[in-house]
Design a protein around this motif. Structure first.
Motif, PDB file in Angstrom:
ATOM      1  N   LEU A 247       0.964  -1.197  -0.053  1.00 17.70           N
ATOM      2  CA  LEU A 247       0.048   0.060   0.137  1.00 17.70           C
ATOM      3  C   LEU A 247       0.821   1.377   0.064  1.00 17.70           C
ATOM      4  O   LEU A 247       0.706   2.320  -0.959  1.00 17.70           O
ATOM      5  CB  LEU A 247      -1.053  -0.078   1.411  1.00 17.70           C
ATOM      6  N   PRO A 248       1.608   1.350   0.788  1.00 16.49           N
ATOM      7  CA  PRO A 248       2.567   2.405   0.932  1.00 16.49           C
ATOM      8  C   PRO A 248       3.574   2.549  -0.516  1.00 16.49           C
ATOM      9  O   PRO A 248       3.761   4.020  -0.773  1.00 16.49           O
ATOM     10  CB  PRO A 248       3.496   2.822   2.198  1.00 16.49           C
ATOM     11  N   VAL A 249       3.892   1.566  -0.926  1.00 16.57           N
ATOM     12  CA  VAL A 249       4.595   1.536  -2.038  1.00 16.57           C
ATOM     13  C   VAL A 249       3.718   2.049  -3.212  1.00 16.57           C
ATOM     14  O   VAL A 249       4.277   2.870  -4.180  1.00 16.57           O
ATOM     15  CB  VAL A 249       5.320   0.284  -2.347  1.00 16.57           C
ATOM     16  N   VAL A 250       2.661   1.624  -3.196  1.00 19.74           N
ATOM     17  CA  VAL A 250       1.746   2.219  -4.287  1.00 19.74           C
ATOM     18  C   VAL A 250       1.487   3.883  -4.389  1.00 19.74           C
ATOM     19  O   VAL A 250       1.733   4.371  -5.372  1.00 19.74           O
ATOM     20  CB  VAL A 250       0.237   1.603  -4.368  1.00 19.74           C
ATOM     21  N   VAL A 251       1.375   4.283  -2.948  1.00 20.93           N
ATOM     22  CA  VAL A 251       1.327   5.872  -2.846  1.00 20.93           C
ATOM     23  C   VAL A 251       2.607   6.272  -3.425  1.00 20.93           C
ATOM     24  O   VAL A 251       2.506   7.365  -4.005  1.00 20.93           O
ATOM     25  CB  VAL A 251       1.083   6.099  -1.393  1.00 20.93           C
ATOM     26  N   LEU A 252       3.848   6.051  -3.054  1.00 22.43           N
ATOM     27  CA  LEU A 252       5.001   6.436  -3.504  1.00 22.43           C
ATOM     28  C   LEU A 252       5.113   6.322  -4.780  1.00 22.43           C
ATOM     29  O   LEU A 252       5.692   7.367  -5.680  1.00 22.43           O
ATOM     30  CB  LEU A 252       6.252   5.678  -2.730  1.00 22.43           C
ATOM     31  N   THR A 253       4.933   5.430  -5.488  1.00 26.95           N
ATOM     32  CA  THR A 253       4.905   5.402  -6.886  1.00 26.95           C
ATOM     33  C   THR A 253       4.072   6.178  -7.513  1.00 26.95           C
ATOM     34  O   THR A 253       4.338   6.933  -8.682  1.00 26.95           O
ATOM     35  CB  THR A 253       4.228   3.855  -7.559  1.00 26.95           C
ATOM     36  N   GLY A 254       2.840   6.490  -7.122  1.00 28.17           N
ATOM     37  CA  GLY A 254       2.009   7.596  -7.701  1.00 28.17           C
ATOM     38  C   GLY A 254       2.559   8.857  -7.680  1.00 28.17           C
ATOM     39  O   GLY A 254       2.589   9.574  -8.334  1.00 28.17           O
ATOM     40  N   PHE A 255       3.178   9.045  -6.347  1.00 30.72           N
ATOM     41  CA  PHE A 255       3.866  10.253  -6.409  1.00 30.72           C
ATOM     42  C   PHE A 255       5.170  10.519  -7.080  1.00 30.72           C
ATOM     43  O   PHE A 255       5.252  11.645  -7.959  1.00 30.72           O
ATOM     44  CB  PHE A 255       4.756  10.587  -4.803  1.00 30.72           C
ATOM     45  N   ALA A 256       5.712   9.476  -7.299  1.00 28.43           N
ATOM     46  CA  ALA A 256       6.999   9.719  -8.476  1.00 28.43           C
ATOM     47  C   ALA A 256       6.443   9.925  -9.761  1.00 28.43           C
ATOM     48  O   ALA A 256       6.953  10.681 -10.589  1.00 28.43           O
ATOM     49  CB  ALA A 256       7.875   8.258  -8.473  1.00 28.43           C
TER      50      ALA A 256
END
Ligand code: ATP
Ligand code: MG
Lengths: 304, 262
Positions: free
Chosen positions: B151-160
């Motif tokens: 879940l947090p990885v998806v958010v970080l991917t979205g930000f990038a």
């Protein structure tokens, strides 16, 4: 709080080597309505953007509500309301949602905004439209909503860029009446306009700009007196060149704009005598107004 | 110049929330259509490729192909939804709708707006990514509870990807230019980043390039989490995604300041 709302000193701005604002200086006192007039491209919108810190000047000093701009523009904007030249309301949102969303941009809480909304809707005469989507509103309503939105943060200063352009006369008069109400409440207004009547009715002082420079500044009636100072005859129909030759000896000055001849004459009767019997002409005599000042100052190449 | 930078940077840590909430309000009005649209594309890929190709390719890296693909599709949908939200929706708000212009007349700075848009795009990525994870989980292709790390990885991917798209958006004169970014950058990244097949099958030159792509870092974090395996070089991948978020943020802020506050 000092009683100077806006102070510009020697402000210049160029875009791609084109000088848009050229060493401009003026002061607006608190509680005053100050007008910026000038032809398209004179630099009016650029000046309003500079006041908000949205366009840094190349040279000069800007102070708005005692704060240096652009250095502290964000702080200044907290006490400024803006009506931009081009509509930027949220068209998919309702009237109420527009105000709610905009209030949040000023850090207002939901309850603060909801408390302010009824007064704003009443002010803008949009009580019955609170839950209507913006894209269902008329042009006049949209403009009034933009004005209401500009008041959400209870600003001291209003920056209005052509607030009534594109509106019908009723809508325009309604906005003027609202603006006068705001002035009566002690707000300061800086306003750009192409409507001379608007400037004449609302502005305590105004300046006429051309090519980013002030070419005249003063109170509307003083400017009219100083620049024109005599009755005006508007003559339609006929050949402007021929008419000019005919009446030139009896006029202080003649201005041709399109197919209309503006004749400024201290003794208009003498001019009328020359035109007697010309059934092809329509002649209208009236007192001078700001439009004459504008044409005189900015109309140098209207003839060709 | 210092003054100019102040206008392009966030004024504080919370101003961006007002922009996020504006976008949330707009999204709520069309939420159903938006969610279905978001889900349809990656789910079609997941099932078509997963079942169709899965029969032919058999297990990949010790997992069924569809389970292998699920992580790739989560990363890819985070990538596309964050990108599209930025280059189409946020570009519209900046360009034709003039919403940004209205916001710039308030207490918010350009930096607040950019941050709010990035956070919103990351939210959309999160919605899209988790939706696929949920479907994959219901079908039994993900491992719990390790999938929660995704879940947090998806958010970080979205930000990038939002941040990268913000640079593209800042440079684009009109919508017409975005197709180049899609076809020349995003689509190759889908294959070089290991979303649909293991990069070890590629020629080594491509593998070298692929290693640096943001999508590859996202996939390398997501796949172990969804398959319930221990991750490798987790710090490196997270660090890389952070770099892909932060550097383009500053670059886009500088570009947008020149564009919007000339
Ligand atoms: N961002 C920009 N880049 C290049 N030129 C610009 C920019 N903004 C304004 N200009 C130019 O500066 C000049 C003044 O523009 P401005 O919009 O201030 O005029 P205005 O007096 O508001 O005109 P109008 O009455 O048409 O609104 C114009 O020639 C315009 O083309
Ligand atoms: Mg203008």
């Amino acid at each position: 709080m000092s009683n100077i709302a806006i102070d510009l000193t020697g402000v210049s701005k160029s875009y791609d080597d084109k000088v848009v604002v050229d060493g401009l200086s003026f002061t607006v006192a608190a509680g005053e309505c100050f007008g910026l007039l000038g032809p398209n491209g004179a630099g009016k919108s650029t000046i309003t953007r500079m006041l908000l810190g949205m366009a840094p000047p190349d040279a000069g000093k800007i102070t708005v509500l005692g704060m240096p701009v652009p250095a502290r523009a964000r702080l200044a904007r907290g006490r400024i309301g803006v009506v931009p030249q081009f509509d930027n309301l949220e068209h998919a949102f309702t009237v109420r949602e527009n105000l709610l969303v905009f209030g949040r941009y000023f850090g207002m809480s939901r309850s603060e905004i909801e408390a302010a909304i009824p007064t704003l809707l009443e002010f803008a005469r949009l009580e019955s439209k609170a839950d209507a989507r913006v894209n269902t509103l008329s042009g006049g309503m949209k403009r009034r909503l933009t004005l209401a939105r500009a008041l959400i943060n209870d600003p001291q200063l209003l920056v209005l860029d052509e607030p009534t352009t594109g509106l019908d006369p009723h809508a325009r008069h309604l906005i003027w009446e609202r603006l006068r109400l705001l002035l009566a409440r002690g707000k300061t207004i800086i306003l750009t306009t192409h409507f001379m009547e608007e400037a004449e009715r609302l502005c305590d002082r105004l300046c006429v700009l051309d090519g980013g420079r002030i070419i005249a500044e003063g109170r509307p009636h003083a400017l009219i007196e100083e620049q024109i100072g005599c009755p005006v005859l508007e003559i339609y129909g006929g050949n402007p060149r021929e008419l000019r030759a005919l009446i030139n000896p009896y006029a202080e000055r003649i201005e041709v704009s399109g197919e209309t001849v503006f004749c400024y004459a201290t003794d208009p009767e003498q001019v009328r005598v020359q035109l007697r019997g010309r059934a092809d002409l329509r002649v209208l005599q009236r007192p001078p107004n700001l439009e004459d000042v504008f044409l005189r100052l900015t109309g140098r190449d209207m003839e060709n | 110049m210092v003054e100019g930078w102040a206008a392009a940077m966030p004024a504080n840590a919370w101003n961006w929330i007002a922009v996020w909430r504006r976008n949330y309000l707009a999204w709520k009005k069309i939420a159903i259509a938006a969610i279905l649209g978001n889900l349809a594309d990656p789910l079609i890929y997941l099932f078509a490729l997963g079942f169709g190709l899965g029969i032919m390719v058999g297990p990949v890296d010790g997992a069924s192909y569809i389970a292998f693909l699920a992580a790739g599709m989560v990363a890819a949908s985070a990538m596309t939804s964050a990108t599209f939200e930025t280059i189409y929706a946020a570009f519209g708000r900046m360009h034709s709708q003039r919403s940004w212009e209205a916001i710039l007349c308030t207490q918010l700075t350009l930096g607040d707006i950019i941050l709010g848009e990035l956070a919103w795009a990351a939210t959309k990525a999160f919605l899209a990514g988790t939706a696929i994870m949920i479907v994959a989980s219901i079908l039994g292709y993900t491992a719990w509870p390790s999938a929660l790390y995704a879940l947090p990885v998806v958010v970080l991917t979205g930000f990038a990807f939002a941040s990268l798209a913000m640079v593209v958006m800042a440079l684009a004169p009109s919508y017409d230019y975005f197709i180049f970014y899609q076809t020349l950058v995003l689509t190759p990244m889908l294959f070089l980043g290991g979303a649909v097949f293991p990069v070890s099958h590629l020629p080594s030159a491509f593998q070298q390039v692929g290693r640096f792509l943001p999508l590859a870092h996202a996939v390398d974090l997501l796949r172990p989490a969804l398959l319930g395996r221990p991750g490798e070089s987790v710090g490196l991948h997270i660090g890389a995604l952070c770099v892909y978020t932060v550097l383009p943020f500053f670059l886009s802020a500088a570009l947008l300041r020149r564009r919007l506050m000339p």
